[in-house]
Design a protein around this motif. Structure first.
Motif, PDB file in Angstrom:
ATOM      1  N   ILE A 129       0.848  -1.211   0.000  1.00  0.00           N
ATOM      2  CA  ILE A 129       0.000   0.000   0.000  1.00  0.00           C
ATOM      3  C   ILE A 129       0.877   1.253   0.000  1.00  0.00           C
ATOM      4  O   ILE A 129       0.595   2.221  -0.729  1.00  0.00           O
ATOM      5  CB  ILE A 129      -0.943  -0.019   1.216  1.00  0.00           C
ATOM      6  N   GLN A 130       1.909   1.244   0.831  1.00  0.00           N
ATOM      7  CA  GLN A 130       2.810   2.395   0.866  1.00  0.00           C
ATOM      8  C   GLN A 130       3.474   2.622  -0.490  1.00  0.00           C
ATOM      9  O   GLN A 130       3.658   3.766  -0.928  1.00  0.00           O
ATOM     10  CB  GLN A 130       3.881   2.186   1.934  1.00  0.00           C
ATOM     11  N   LEU A 131       3.844   1.530  -1.166  1.00  0.00           N
ATOM     12  CA  LEU A 131       4.458   1.660  -2.483  1.00  0.00           C
ATOM     13  C   LEU A 131       3.474   2.254  -3.486  1.00  0.00           C
ATOM     14  O   LEU A 131       3.849   3.113  -4.307  1.00  0.00           O
ATOM     15  CB  LEU A 131       4.937   0.284  -2.957  1.00  0.00           C
ATOM     16  N   MET A 132       2.225   1.841  -3.451  1.00  0.00           N
ATOM     17  CA  MET A 132       1.230   2.382  -4.373  1.00  0.00           C
ATOM     18  C   MET A 132       0.974   3.859  -4.081  1.00  0.00           C
ATOM     19  O   MET A 132       0.798   4.666  -5.016  1.00  0.00           O
ATOM     20  CB  MET A 132      -0.074   1.583  -4.247  1.00  0.00           C
ATOM     21  N   VAL A 133       0.961   4.237  -2.789  1.00  0.00           N
ATOM     22  CA  VAL A 133       0.795   5.656  -2.437  1.00  0.00           C
ATOM     23  C   VAL A 133       1.966   6.470  -2.966  1.00  0.00           C
ATOM     24  O   VAL A 133       1.781   7.565  -3.537  1.00  0.00           O
ATOM     25  CB  VAL A 133       0.663   5.820  -0.910  1.00  0.00           C
ATOM     26  N   ALA A 134       3.173   5.955  -2.791  1.00  0.00           N
ATOM     27  CA  ALA A 134       4.364   6.655  -3.304  1.00  0.00           C
ATOM     28  C   ALA A 134       4.289   6.792  -4.814  1.00  0.00           C
ATOM     29  O   ALA A 134       4.682   7.827  -5.389  1.00  0.00           O
ATOM     30  CB  ALA A 134       5.624   5.901  -2.890  1.00  0.00           C
ATOM     31  N   THR A 135       3.790   5.748  -5.493  1.00  0.00           N
ATOM     32  CA  THR A 135       3.652   5.798  -6.952  1.00  0.00           C
ATOM     33  C   THR A 135       2.651   6.867  -7.374  1.00  0.00           C
ATOM     34  O   THR A 135       2.886   7.625  -8.328  1.00  0.00           O
ATOM     35  CB  THR A 135       3.208   4.422  -7.478  1.00  0.00           C
ATOM     36  N   VAL A 136       1.542   6.958  -6.652  1.00  0.00           N
ATOM     37  CA  VAL A 136       0.520   7.971  -6.969  1.00  0.00           C
ATOM     38  C   VAL A 136       1.078   9.369  -6.783  1.00  0.00           C
ATOM     39  O   VAL A 136       0.892  10.256  -7.638  1.00  0.00           O
ATOM     40  CB  VAL A 136      -0.733   7.755  -6.086  1.00  0.00           C
ATOM     41  N   ILE A 137       1.778   9.604  -5.678  1.00  0.00           N
ATOM     42  CA  ILE A 137       2.345  10.932  -5.424  1.00  0.00           C
ATOM     43  C   ILE A 137       3.348  11.304  -6.510  1.00  0.00           C
ATOM     44  O   ILE A 137       3.342  12.433  -7.028  1.00  0.00           O
ATOM     45  CB  ILE A 137       3.027  10.965  -4.041  1.00  0.00           C
ATOM     46  N   SER A 138       4.219  10.355  -6.885  1.00  0.00           N
ATOM     47  CA  SER A 138       5.224  10.624  -7.912  1.00  0.00           C
ATOM     48  C   SER A 138       4.570  10.898  -9.263  1.00  0.00           C
ATOM     49  O   SER A 138       4.964  11.825  -9.983  1.00  0.00           O
ATOM     50  CB  SER A 138       6.177   9.428  -8.018  1.00  0.00           C
ATOM     51  N   ALA A 139       3.526  10.119  -9.619  1.00  0.00           N
ATOM     52  CA  ALA A 139       2.845  10.326 -10.899  1.00  0.00           C
ATOM     53  C   ALA A 139       2.123  11.664 -10.928  1.00  0.00           C
ATOM     54  O   ALA A 139       2.145  12.379 -11.947  1.00  0.00           O
ATOM     55  CB  ALA A 139       1.862   9.177 -11.149  1.00  0.00           C
ATOM     56  N   ILE A 140       1.479  12.023  -9.815  1.00  0.00           N
ATOM     57  CA  ILE A 140       0.796  13.326  -9.749  1.00  0.00           C
ATOM     58  C   ILE A 140       1.798  14.458  -9.934  1.00  0.00           C
ATOM     59  O   ILE A 140       1.516  15.467 -10.614  1.00  0.00           O
ATOM     60  CB  ILE A 140       0.057  13.465  -8.401  1.00  0.00           C
ATOM     61  N   ASN A 141       2.962  14.319  -9.356  1.00  0.00           N
ATOM     62  CA  ASN A 141       3.995  15.339  -9.483  1.00  0.00           C
ATOM     63  C   ASN A 141       4.367  15.552 -10.944  1.00  0.00           C
ATOM     64  O   ASN A 141       4.454  16.692 -11.433  1.00  0.00           O
ATOM     65  CB  ASN A 141       5.216  14.914  -8.664  1.00  0.00           C
ATOM     66  N   ILE A 142       4.604  14.475 -11.675  1.00  0.00           N
ATOM     67  CA  ILE A 142       4.992  14.577 -13.085  1.00  0.00           C
ATOM     68  C   ILE A 142       3.845  15.131 -13.923  1.00  0.00           C
ATOM     69  O   ILE A 142       4.040  16.000 -14.798  1.00  0.00           O
ATOM     70  CB  ILE A 142       5.428  13.189 -13.599  1.00  0.00           C
TER      71      ILE A 142
END
Length: 489
Positions: free
Chosen positions: A95-108
């Motif tokens: 779950i933490q990895l998916m949250v990190a992925t969402v934050i990184s994708a939103i940033n880009i």
């Protein structure tokens, strides 16, 4: 933020419980290694945005980048340190990895769409190129975890299509407008990205399967080697005791203790003695080799006199050389020269060399033993006039169970282990063993050792009396008899 080292106690596999852990850890390893690359890319993109478009956008994006990278790195470190145990921990990390992925994708996506909105309708090269680069990077680096890859590509794909769709919508452009051409081109680009992702994912799976196969083969080989070693060790121990008893009984018979033997019986007894000696030597060599390979060979390191060592080895091998009509020649009056080593094991090395030199030398020849000292190293050379060995044959000479493939060598017996064991003993002494072909007939074998420092040398009285006496008592008549004929290899 250096590369983390994975705990290899639980190997990754593509089947069973290790599959999910393997994917997470592979993903974490790859992502941590690419941190520097990502930071450099973000920095360049933010500089371009701040200089050409909007400082506020660049600063807002910089805050998102910092938050995203810190959180991403903390999650990745927890994954790397995870021992693979606990379903609850696995779900939490996922779950933490998916949250990190969402934050990184939103940033880009925030960066790309923000630049596109500031530019207005047009080609949007910077925005689309940044999204394309992020998608390719995800295809190459995030293929270990399928859900992460799908999430990133879906987010980047929607953003990639949103920009030209928004331009067409806001401008009301007709189908013949270049804005529509950019929209259609974006679909071709997305197909290319998806195909790249598929290829990298397939390569990853294939490489893991190959690693699993290699790991299975290694385990099979290791098990077979262990079984072979156990068998040889057990066989050698079980054979040595009865063979020693047989050898002792034959020696007693051959000595005439039970009466004088007829010549024909004496000849048969002599053959039995010789063959028992060969078998005992083979068993002892196999046991020594097993000890060396498993690091169980013990060395009693001491300061010893090379001259004393050579004289002892000559006295042990002289009877064997006399039987062959070969003389072992050494000037025993040389001054004492001290090295640091195991007297018994170094004597074993010299006995192998001396017995080989005698065995392969013609009758009525002389084997010369000399000692040289040069730049803190002591070299013992043994020069024979035998068949001669080519220096290119050195790998075979020092290999296990090997015999030189020459017609002369087929006339002589040997286990093929002695020189290999000698090489390993010399390596344990930080020494060297080798040979050179003589300009005339024969070969010169040599061993080299570091000379003992002056402060390490024992007092003269101990060198001459106590040390020599203790060594003479150490070697029993049985060990001497073994090395007379049987250390040749």
């Amino acid at each position: 933020m250096g590369r983390e080292i994975r705990n290899v106690s639980q190997p990754c596999t593509l089947t069973g419980e290790g599959d999910f852990m393997c994917q997470l850890k592979d993903f974490a390893d790859a992502t941590i290694q690419s941190i520097t690359q990502r930071v450099v890319t973000y920095t360049a993109a933010l500089v371009l945005a701040g200089f050409y478009y909007s400082v506020q956008l660049a600063m807002a994006n910089a805050v998102l980048v910092i938050v995203s990278e810190i959180y991403d790195y903390s999650v990745l470190r927890r994954i790397v340190r995870w021992d693979g145990k606990g379903a609850k921990t696995a779900r939490s990390l996922y779950i933490q990895l998916m949250v990190a992925t969402v934050i990184s994708a939103i940033n880009i996506i925030f960066y790309a769409i923000g630049i596109a909105l500031i530019q207005g309708p047009g080609s949007h090269f910077i925005s689309l190129f940044f999204l394309f680069s992020a998608a390719i990077f995800a295809a190459m680096s995030n293929h270990q975890v399928m859900s992460v890859l799908v999430l990133r590509l879906t987010a980047y794909g929607l953003a990639f299509v949103f920009i030209p769709v928004y331009d067409v919508y806001t401008t009301g452009a007709g189908i013949h407008s270049e804005l529509w051409a950019q929209l259609f081109a974006s679909f071709f680009v997305l197909y290319f990205v998806v195909d790249c992702s598929r290829i990298h994912r397939a390569l990853y799976r294939q490489s893991k399967l190959q690693l699993d196969e290699l790991r299975d083969q290694q385990k099979t080989t290791t098990d077979a080697l262990r079984i072979k070693t156990d068998f040889l060790s057990t066989m050698s121990h079980e054979l040595r005791t009865p063979l020693t008893s047989i050898r002792g009984s034959i020696d007693i018979i051959g000595s005439g203790h039970f009466g004088e033997l007829p010549d024909r019986i004496r000849s048969v007894v002599s053959i039995a003695q010789r063959n028992c000696g060969i078998l005992i030597t083979l068993i002892n060599d196999i046991l020594d080799l097993q000890k060396i390979e498993f690091g169980n060979m013990n060395y009693n390191m001491e300061k010893l006199d090379i001259v004393d060592l050579i004289n002892h080895s000559i006295s042990v091998n002289a009877p064997y050389a006399d039987q062959l009509g070969v003389t072992l020649d050494f000037d025993g009056k040389s001054k004492p020269v001290f090295v640091h080593g195991d007297f018994q094991r170094l004597s074993q090395v010299l006995s192998n060399i001396l017995s080989n030199a005698a065995k392969f030398s013609p009758r009525d020849s002389t084997v010369k033993i000399t000692v040289f000292e040069h730049v803190g190293r002591i070299r013992i050379s043994v020069r024979d006039t035998g068949i001669g060995l080519e220096e290119s044959e050195a790998p075979k000479v020092f290999d296990r169970f090997s015999q030189i493939d020459a017609s002369e060598s087929r006339n002589f017996s040997g286990t093929g282990l002695g020189m290999n064991i000698s090489r390993r003993i010399m390596e344990a002494h930080d020494g060297l063993i080798g040979y050179t072909k003589n300009s005339g007939p024969g070969t010169t074998f040599f061993v080299e050792l570091d000379k003992a420092r002056q402060s390490e040398v024992l007092p003269p009285s101990l060198q001459i009396d106590d040390l020599s006496a203790s060594r003479l008592n150490h070697f029993t008549a049985r060990s001497a008899a073994r090395q007379v004929k049987d250390t040749a290899s």
